[in-house]
Design a protein around this motif. Structure first.
Motif, short mmCIF file in Angstrom:
data_model
loop_
_atom_site.label_atom_id
_atom_site.label_comp_id
_atom_site.label_asym_id
_atom_site.label_seq_id
_atom_site.Cartn_x
_atom_site.Cartn_y
_atom_site.Cartn_z
N UNK A 28 45.57 42.52 47.65
CA UNK A 28 44.26 43.15 47.79
C UNK A 28 44.14 44.41 46.95
N UNK A 29 45.19 45.24 46.96
CA UNK A 29 45.16 46.47 46.15
C UNK A 29 45.05 46.14 44.67
N UNK A 30 45.79 45.12 44.22
CA UNK A 30 45.73 44.75 42.80
C UNK A 30 44.34 44.29 42.40
N UNK A 31 43.66 43.56 43.30
CA UNK A 31 42.29 43.15 43.01
C UNK A 31 41.36 44.35 42.90
N UNK A 32 41.52 45.32 43.78
CA UNK A 32 40.66 46.50 43.73
C UNK A 32 40.90 47.29 42.45
N UNK A 68 29.71 45.47 28.80
CA UNK A 68 28.56 44.63 29.14
C UNK A 68 28.39 44.48 30.64
N UNK A 69 27.24 43.90 31.00
CA UNK A 69 26.90 43.74 32.41
C UNK A 69 27.80 42.76 33.13
N UNK A 70 28.26 41.71 32.42
CA UNK A 70 29.12 40.73 33.08
C UNK A 70 30.44 41.36 33.50
N UNK A 71 30.96 42.27 32.71
CA UNK A 71 32.20 42.96 33.07
C UNK A 71 31.99 43.80 34.33
N UNK A 72 30.82 44.44 34.44
CA UNK A 72 30.54 45.24 35.63
C UNK A 72 30.44 44.34 36.87
N UNK A 73 29.74 43.22 36.72
CA UNK A 73 29.60 42.28 37.85
C UNK A 73 30.97 41.74 38.26
N UNK A 74 31.78 41.38 37.26
CA UNK A 74 33.12 40.87 37.56
C UNK A 74 33.96 41.93 38.28
N UNK A 75 33.84 43.18 37.85
CA UNK A 75 34.58 44.24 38.52
C UNK A 75 34.15 44.45 39.94
N UNK A 76 32.82 44.42 40.17
CA UNK A 76 32.31 44.60 41.54
C UNK A 76 32.80 43.48 42.44
N UNK A 77 32.75 42.23 41.95
CA UNK A 77 33.22 41.09 42.75
C UNK A 77 34.70 41.24 43.07
N UNK A 78 35.48 41.66 42.08
CA UNK A 78 36.92 41.83 42.30
C UNK A 78 37.20 42.91 43.33
N UNK A 118 35.15 43.93 45.76
CA UNK A 118 34.73 43.42 47.06
C UNK A 118 35.74 42.42 47.63
N UNK A 119 36.25 41.56 46.76
CA UNK A 119 37.25 40.59 47.21
C UNK A 119 38.52 41.30 47.68
N UNK A 120 38.94 42.33 46.96
CA UNK A 120 40.11 43.08 47.38
C UNK A 120 39.91 43.78 48.71
N UNK A 121 38.70 44.33 48.92
CA UNK A 121 38.41 44.99 50.19
C UNK A 121 38.44 43.98 51.34
N UNK A 122 37.87 42.80 51.10
CA UNK A 122 37.89 41.75 52.14
C UNK A 122 39.31 41.37 52.50
N UNK A 123 40.17 41.24 51.48
CA UNK A 123 41.57 40.88 51.73
C UNK A 123 42.28 41.96 52.54
#
Length: 204
Positions: free
Chosen positions: A116-120, A135-145, A147-152
């Motif tokens: 989880x920490x590595x994802x964050x 670019x915007x896709x990199x920002x979206x990918x970072x936000x998803x990563x 959020x996924x780390x926080x969920x884990x």
């Protein structure tokens, strides 16, 4: 023709045979069956899967520690600093491996937290890269990563079980596809053989 002249031809035939070789139907079906069984075991016993991962990790760490210690005594160096570092690293790996074997479930919990920490961290780096020109896709990918780390981190047990379920389903699908591919490829290969046998007597 001399043996030297014929060797390139033999070598090229061998290389061509290796490239064009395909696994037999029996091996492909066996691979698919084993893959399906492993996937089903992961789906029905996710806890045992986590235990197996922790045990394998502990064994790998012990083996790596022994290799480091052996490497320390086989180093071709005059100074003793390198040997000491390799010995200390080997002992540390062995101790951590033994702890993994003694408390596999604690090991699994630590691995989940590190995951989880590595994802964050990866998500924050990706977001920073997006803001500085990625670019915007990199920002979206970072936000998803992130959020996924926080969920884990917040829900470690359900997250691990979900990942094991997804991996088990993927293995079942891969195994079924391998079996179906082997069966259908065998039936396609058998059809021309029957046709050629039937057409044989009609030739003059």
């Amino acid at each position: 023709m001399s043996a030297a002249d014929s060797s390139p031809t033999i070598g090229s035939k061998a290389v061509r045979a290796v490239i064009t070789a395909r696994p037999s139907r029996g091996w492909q079906i066996a691979f698919g069956a084993v893959t399906v069984v492993v996937g089903l075991l992961m789906l029905f016993w996710p806890g045992a899967t986590l235990l197996a991962v922790a045990v394998l990790l502990g064994l790998q760490l012990i083996v790596a520690g022994v290799i480091r210690i052996v490497t320390a005594f086989s180093l071709d160096t005059d100074g003793g600093g390198g040997r000491v570092l390799f010995v200390l690293l080997g002992l540390l790996l062995i101790v951590v491996g033994i702890l993994c074997l003694r408390s596999p479930f604690h090991t699994t919990a630590i691995l989940v937290l590190l995951f989880g920490v590595s994802w964050i961290v990866s998500g924050v780096i990706e977001m920073f890269h997006g803001f500085v020109g990625g670019g915007g896709w990199a920002i979206v990918s970072g936000v998803v990563s992130v959020l996924a780390g926080i969920v884990v981190l917040v829900y470690p047990v359900p997250s691990v079980v979900a990942m094991i379920w997804l991996f088990g389903i993927a293995l079942v699908v891969i195994g079924v596809m391998a079996i179906v591919s082997a069966v259908f490829s065998g039936s396609r290969g058998a059809a021309p053989t029957r046709g050629s046998r039937a057409a044989g007597p009609a030739t003059p």
